[in-house]
Motif scaffolding. Sequence first.
Motif, PDB file in Angstrom:
ATOM      1  N   LEU A 113       0.846  -1.202   0.000  1.00  0.00           N
ATOM      2  CA  LEU A 113       0.000   0.000   0.000  1.00  0.00           C
ATOM      3  C   LEU A 113       0.880   1.252   0.000  1.00  0.00           C
ATOM      4  O   LEU A 113       0.638   2.183  -0.774  1.00  0.00           O
ATOM      5  N   LEU A 114       1.887   1.289   0.886  1.00  0.00           N
ATOM      6  CA  LEU A 114       2.731   2.478   1.012  1.00  0.00           C
ATOM      7  C   LEU A 114       3.538   2.675  -0.261  1.00  0.00           C
ATOM      8  O   LEU A 114       3.728   3.785  -0.741  1.00  0.00           O
ATOM      9  N   HIS A 115       4.027   1.554  -0.790  1.00  0.00           N
ATOM     10  CA  HIS A 115       4.844   1.588  -1.998  1.00  0.00           C
ATOM     11  C   HIS A 115       4.059   2.211  -3.165  1.00  0.00           C
ATOM     12  O   HIS A 115       4.546   3.110  -3.845  1.00  0.00           O
ATOM     13  N   GLU A 116       2.827   1.727  -3.344  1.00  0.00           N
ATOM     14  CA  GLU A 116       2.028   2.203  -4.479  1.00  0.00           C
ATOM     15  C   GLU A 116       1.372   3.558  -4.197  1.00  0.00           C
ATOM     16  O   GLU A 116       1.427   4.470  -5.013  1.00  0.00           O
ATOM     17  N   ALA A 117       0.724   3.655  -3.027  1.00  0.00           N
ATOM     18  CA  ALA A 117      -0.123   4.819  -2.785  1.00  0.00           C
ATOM     19  C   ALA A 117       0.693   6.093  -2.607  1.00  0.00           C
ATOM     20  O   ALA A 117       0.290   7.153  -3.065  1.00  0.00           O
ATOM     21  N   ILE A 118       1.850   5.990  -1.944  1.00  0.00           N
ATOM     22  CA  ILE A 118       2.610   7.215  -1.727  1.00  0.00           C
ATOM     23  C   ILE A 118       4.058   7.131  -2.197  1.00  0.00           C
ATOM     24  O   ILE A 118       4.631   8.110  -2.633  1.00  0.00           O
ATOM     25  N   GLY A 119       4.658   5.940  -2.124  1.00  0.00           N
ATOM     26  CA  GLY A 119       6.087   5.805  -2.432  1.00  0.00           C
ATOM     27  C   GLY A 119       6.448   6.352  -3.798  1.00  0.00           C
ATOM     28  O   GLY A 119       7.274   7.258  -3.926  1.00  0.00           O
ATOM     29  N   HIS A 120       5.790   5.845  -4.846  1.00  0.00           N
ATOM     30  CA  HIS A 120       6.119   6.309  -6.204  1.00  0.00           C
ATOM     31  C   HIS A 120       5.900   7.808  -6.352  1.00  0.00           C
ATOM     32  O   HIS A 120       6.685   8.501  -6.986  1.00  0.00           O
ATOM     33  N   GLY A 121       4.841   8.305  -5.736  1.00  0.00           N
ATOM     34  CA  GLY A 121       4.536   9.737  -5.832  1.00  0.00           C
ATOM     35  C   GLY A 121       5.578  10.604  -5.153  1.00  0.00           C
ATOM     36  O   GLY A 121       5.602  11.823  -5.364  1.00  0.00           O
ATOM     37  N   LEU A 122       6.462  10.002  -4.339  1.00  0.00           N
ATOM     38  CA  LEU A 122       7.489  10.763  -3.627  1.00  0.00           C
ATOM     39  C   LEU A 122       8.873  10.571  -4.248  1.00  0.00           C
ATOM     40  O   LEU A 122       9.879  10.934  -3.659  1.00  0.00           O
ATOM     41  N   GLU A 123       8.927   9.995  -5.448  1.00  0.00           N
ATOM     42  CA  GLU A 123      10.205   9.867  -6.148  1.00  0.00           C
ATOM     43  C   GLU A 123      10.555  11.214  -6.777  1.00  0.00           C
ATOM     44  O   GLU A 123       9.699  11.901  -7.334  1.00  0.00           O
ATOM     45  N   GLY A 124      11.847  11.581  -6.659  1.00  0.00           N
ATOM     46  CA  GLY A 124      12.299  12.925  -7.016  1.00  0.00           C
ATOM     47  C   GLY A 124      11.998  13.349  -8.439  1.00  0.00           C
ATOM     48  O   GLY A 124      11.646  14.513  -8.694  1.00  0.00           O
ATOM     49  N   ASP A 125      12.117  12.444  -9.403  1.00  0.00           N
ATOM     50  CA  ASP A 125      11.935  12.837 -10.806  1.00  0.00           C
ATOM     51  C   ASP A 125      10.535  13.400 -11.059  1.00  0.00           C
ATOM     52  O   ASP A 125      10.370  14.451 -11.679  1.00  0.00           O
ATOM     53  N   PHE A 126       9.506  12.703 -10.534  1.00  0.00           N
ATOM     54  CA  PHE A 126       8.128  13.162 -10.759  1.00  0.00           C
ATOM     55  C   PHE A 126       7.900  14.521 -10.090  1.00  0.00           C
ATOM     56  O   PHE A 126       7.136  15.349 -10.584  1.00  0.00           O
ATOM     57  N   ASN A 127       8.564  14.729  -8.955  1.00  0.00           N
ATOM     58  CA  ASN A 127       8.341  15.963  -8.212  1.00  0.00           C
ATOM     59  C   ASN A 127       9.107  17.126  -8.804  1.00  0.00           C
ATOM     60  O   ASN A 127       8.628  18.253  -8.817  1.00  0.00           O
ATOM     61  N   ARG A 128      10.298  16.870  -9.333  1.00  0.00           N
ATOM     62  CA  ARG A 128      11.012  17.919 -10.053  1.00  0.00           C
ATOM     63  C   ARG A 128      10.185  18.386 -11.252  1.00  0.00           C
ATOM     64  O   ARG A 128      10.065  19.573 -11.538  1.00  0.00           O
ATOM     65  N   LYS A 129       9.560  17.422 -11.926  1.00  0.00           N
ATOM     66  CA  LYS A 129       8.787  17.768 -13.124  1.00  0.00           C
ATOM     67  C   LYS A 129       7.381  18.251 -12.779  1.00  0.00           C
ATOM     68  O   LYS A 129       6.647  18.679 -13.671  1.00  0.00           O
ATOM     69  N   GLY A 130       7.003  18.129 -11.518  1.00  0.00           N
ATOM     70  CA  GLY A 130       5.668  18.575 -11.119  1.00  0.00           C
ATOM     71  C   GLY A 130       4.557  17.690 -11.653  1.00  0.00           C
ATOM     72  O   GLY A 130       3.434  18.132 -11.862  1.00  0.00           O
ATOM     73  N   THR A 131       4.858  16.397 -11.864  1.00  0.00           N
ATOM     74  CA  THR A 131       3.837  15.515 -12.437  1.00  0.00           C
ATOM     75  C   THR A 131       3.195  14.609 -11.390  1.00  0.00           C
ATOM     76  O   THR A 131       2.334  13.801 -11.714  1.00  0.00           O
ATOM     77  N   SER A 132       3.629  14.713 -10.129  1.00  0.00           N
ATOM     78  CA  SER A 132       3.086  13.839  -9.082  1.00  0.00           C
ATOM     79  C   SER A 132       1.985  14.547  -8.312  1.00  0.00           C
ATOM     80  O   SER A 132       2.015  15.768  -8.132  1.00  0.00           O
ATOM     81  N   ALA A 133       1.026  13.754  -7.843  1.00  0.00           N
ATOM     82  CA  ALA A 133      -0.035  14.298  -7.000  1.00  0.00           C
ATOM     83  C   ALA A 133       0.547  14.869  -5.695  1.00  0.00           C
ATOM     84  O   ALA A 133      -0.137  15.587  -4.973  1.00  0.00           O
ATOM     85  N   PHE A 134       1.820  14.547  -5.382  1.00  0.00           N
ATOM     86  CA  PHE A 134       2.456  15.065  -4.166  1.00  0.00           C
ATOM     87  C   PHE A 134       3.381  16.250  -4.455  1.00  0.00           C
ATOM     88  O   PHE A 134       4.022  16.767  -3.546  1.00  0.00           O
ATOM     89  N   SER A 135       3.474  16.682  -5.715  1.00  0.00           N
ATOM     90  CA  SER A 135       4.421  17.741  -6.076  1.00  0.00           C
ATOM     91  C   SER A 135       4.155  19.008  -5.282  1.00  0.00           C
ATOM     92  O   SER A 135       3.012  19.447  -5.147  1.00  0.00           O
ATOM     93  N   GLY A 136       5.219  19.602  -4.765  1.00  0.00           N
ATOM     94  CA  GLY A 136       5.125  20.887  -4.076  1.00  0.00           C
ATOM     95  C   GLY A 136       4.432  20.810  -2.728  1.00  0.00           C
ATOM     96  O   GLY A 136       3.982  21.815  -2.199  1.00  0.00           O
ATOM     97  N   ARG A 137       4.337  19.619  -2.155  1.00  0.00           N
ATOM     98  CA  ARG A 137       3.565  19.499  -0.915  1.00  0.00           C
ATOM     99  C   ARG A 137       4.412  19.221   0.321  1.00  0.00           C
ATOM    100  O   ARG A 137       3.876  18.871   1.371  1.00  0.00           O
ATOM    101  N   VAL A 138       5.752  19.381   0.220  1.00  0.00           N
ATOM    102  CA  VAL A 138       6.596  19.170   1.402  1.00  0.00           C
ATOM    103  C   VAL A 138       6.148  20.130   2.503  1.00  0.00           C
ATOM    104  O   VAL A 138       5.889  21.303   2.247  1.00  0.00           O
ATOM    105  N   GLY A 139       6.025  19.602   3.728  1.00  0.00           N
ATOM    106  CA  GLY A 139       5.578  20.426   4.851  1.00  0.00           C
ATOM    107  C   GLY A 139       4.082  20.336   5.071  1.00  0.00           C
ATOM    108  O   GLY A 139       3.577  20.751   6.112  1.00  0.00           O
ATOM    109  N   GLU A 140       3.348  19.769   4.109  1.00  0.00           N
ATOM    110  CA  GLU A 140       1.891  19.657   4.261  1.00  0.00           C
ATOM    111  C   GLU A 140       1.505  18.321   4.894  1.00  0.00           C
ATOM    112  O   GLU A 140       2.240  17.342   4.823  1.00  0.00           O
TER     113      GLU A 140
END
Lengths: 443, 479
Positions: free
Chosen positions: B257-284
Amino acid sequence: MQNQQEVNRLKDIVQNLLDEAKQQGATAAEAGLSQEDGLSVSVRLGDVETIEHHCSQGLGITVYFGQRKGSASTTDLSLASIKETVSAACSIARYTSEDEYAGLPEQALLATHFPDLDLNHPWAISADEAIALAIECEDVARNYDVEITNSEGASVNTHQGIHVLGNSLGFLEGSLTTRHSLSCSVLAQRGESMQRDYWYSVARNANNLEAAVEVGKKAAQRTLRRLEGRSLSTRQCPVLYSAEIASGLLSSFVGAISGGSLYRKSSFLLNALDTQVFPEFVHIHEQPHLKGALGSSAYDNEGVATQARDLVTDGILRSYVLGSYSARKLGLHSTGNAGGVRNLTIDPGVLDFDSLLKQMDTGLLVTELMGQGVNILTGDYSRGAAGFWVENGQIQYPVEEITIAGNLKDMLRNIVAIGGDVDYRGNVRTGSILVERMSIAGQ
Amino acid sequence: MKILNLAKQAILVPAGIQDADIEKIMGRLLGPSVDAADIYFQSSHSESWVMEGGIIKEGSHSIEQGVGVRAVSGEKTGFAYSDRIELPVLLEAANNVRAIGRQGQDAQIGLIHAANSVQYYPVANPLKSLGEQQKIDLLRQVDAETRKLDHRIEEVIISLSGVHETILVANQDGSLAADIRPLVRMNVSVIVVENGRREQGSMGGGGRSDYNYFVDLNRALEYGREAVRQALVNLEAQEAPAGNMTVVLGSGWPGILLHEAIGHGLEGDFNRKGTSAFSGRVGERVASDLCTVVDDGTLPGRRGSLSIDDEGTPTENTVLIENGILKGYMQDKLNARLMGVKSTGNGRRESYASLPMPRMTNTYMLAGKHNPEEIIKSVKKGLYAKNFAGGQVDITSGKFVFSASEAYLIENGKITRPVKGATLIGNGPDVLTKVSMVGSDLALDSGVGSCGKEGQSVPVGVGQPTLKIDGITVGGTSV
């Protein structure tokens, strides 16, 4: 890049392998060698992201000492490595058990005719040209609508491969094939809703690729239409599998009639030969010799001749999908399917996509499936899905975060219609498929 | 230095490649506008054995070796690889790759040998840890013991595999790092039949260890017992319910569950590109305050562990979510540089023939304070999902699925009857906010996970304590 001379050089290596196996005492052997070259470029936000030069090779051998078998493979094609690989396989064969079903295919079934299937069309495209094409594609997608806000980029890939297969029955054949593709994936945003989708085109001949503008346009359209998807309440309703994912249903069917599932008795279609598996209007056949098609080959992974044949006529299962080993286990003959089916085709129906929506009237159009959730042994089926809710034959709104479930045995039997909107991109060719009723779980 | 020397002996010496050659290739790679470059040497020996139908049916041995060279300029990457470890081939590859930057002179590089500070697994070759006959005997013993367990067992399939991999990675700063990575895996699957109904069960495990791992503690026999138990439960299973309900997830492998639901969304490449549902949400807040999730590559002997990642960076225990607050992403060098942070040692690649990306190692949630029985007791009506097959996520929409392979109904605080594998679907950024109880029974999976991303597969670990989620969609057939 590569030519017939190179094929001949690789054939010599395979013959060396087979000879070496004999030297080391094997009573029979089969060997394969692949060499692939290629270029992949990807661009993102209008600039180059990666340029990858591919160049790989590998060989594998299976040896038999009577009914005992051993296999080994390596990426090193040197003479010393060939000797070592053969001896690794031979040493393994000392520890495996006698298996009365093991062995090479029946000699009489080996391919002897090798028609030109039009599979080799090298694409003389430079990295700069590939980049320009990818940028053209991505630009179309990015500029398609203001709601397209981000991109995962576009990519162009071109590969040429040589595959040589030989066995100690005297079969030795090589083939040159090419494969080129163009793909694009973009993101759209509206308020809190962010979605991503993609489109791709793939072909043996680059001239048959969809135009870059078309690929970009479809990627954008497919992404935009998903915005503001919602869940559905839990219910039962008809489900229309769009053509690009309907092939998955047929792949599950093929899995269930494949030798490996059958002799292990781990198939929901055990003993289904000559019985009604689909409704009467369904006909499914294999066309391994289609010119220029992605699944085409004159012989299977064991060298057995492939042939055009019917798997299902009038909804009745007419043949299994067998390689030599599983055929012997079942007391049958290989159907030339070691490595799977080739250009599996379900006869298209007369209805186009819009007519299918009208026939469904009210139900779920599925355009994406997620997760494994398919049990070939029991036929139990439960997968994550996204798509569109349809009423009065019209798409109403996008849906997501739902699952669709049923049992494959019932689902195949309860297919109501097959569309004429065939997706020719893959090894399984089908139009959209309408299933009478499935369980939808949502909020 | 010991590992570095062993790695050189394994890869460079047979190929006749000297330090000076690596310096030359690196110099060629480092054109004027190249920000980063690496040369990745890999040699991997693997084998697998399969027992089926009571006989040793298959055995295979495989050698894979080659080099990948990469040059990075800004966000652009040039990459080439070869199965041939030969200087002229590598210089030509370097020439192709440096074209990603501007034209210019070669750079001058001096190699510095980096020593690994810590090693999380033994260096010995697992393939040699048992003799061939001992491997066969182990398979036969597991087969015989498993078949004895129940008269309804129709087939037992056992696989045993091992990998001995050596890597060397040279970076543009002149550092040369090495790792020697063992990996073993065993799996037992069974088919049972009763009154014409067939079901299957399967269990396996392994880690960065040698084959004695399966002999110790009778682990191998335990896999057989567990596979049979699951198959027999499946014989009793009824249709799963459909709809939104409270779900209790078991400890260990359900951590997928953790691997799929949040793990992939917290990989740096997706977040640098702003393509993850978690992008820009550090601290939230992205989870209930009961949730602390880490990615830890430093666990000794675990399947997902690495002493250094595939870019030569030591792995870490990276806090992803702390008491429900998003703390950071998993990074490789490229994405870390572009985001202005440090690599977290998550740069991984399937082989020399593929580019590294940010990937997970062992991802798990820390233990909470509830007793697992208490958690079940608190549910009036819901689903207890004890085991899972695989999962998948769309990192942009955040939607993820995973398929239960063993699940039960919970009725009035009690586990009642088993239900057939249902798929669970949810939204990554929401699902952990609905975690209302976390068990004290943190467990990691038995060492079976493989994760796929952009066509590259790498071994990973997952884990979690028993968790209660107030509302997730269960995709059964019983509407």
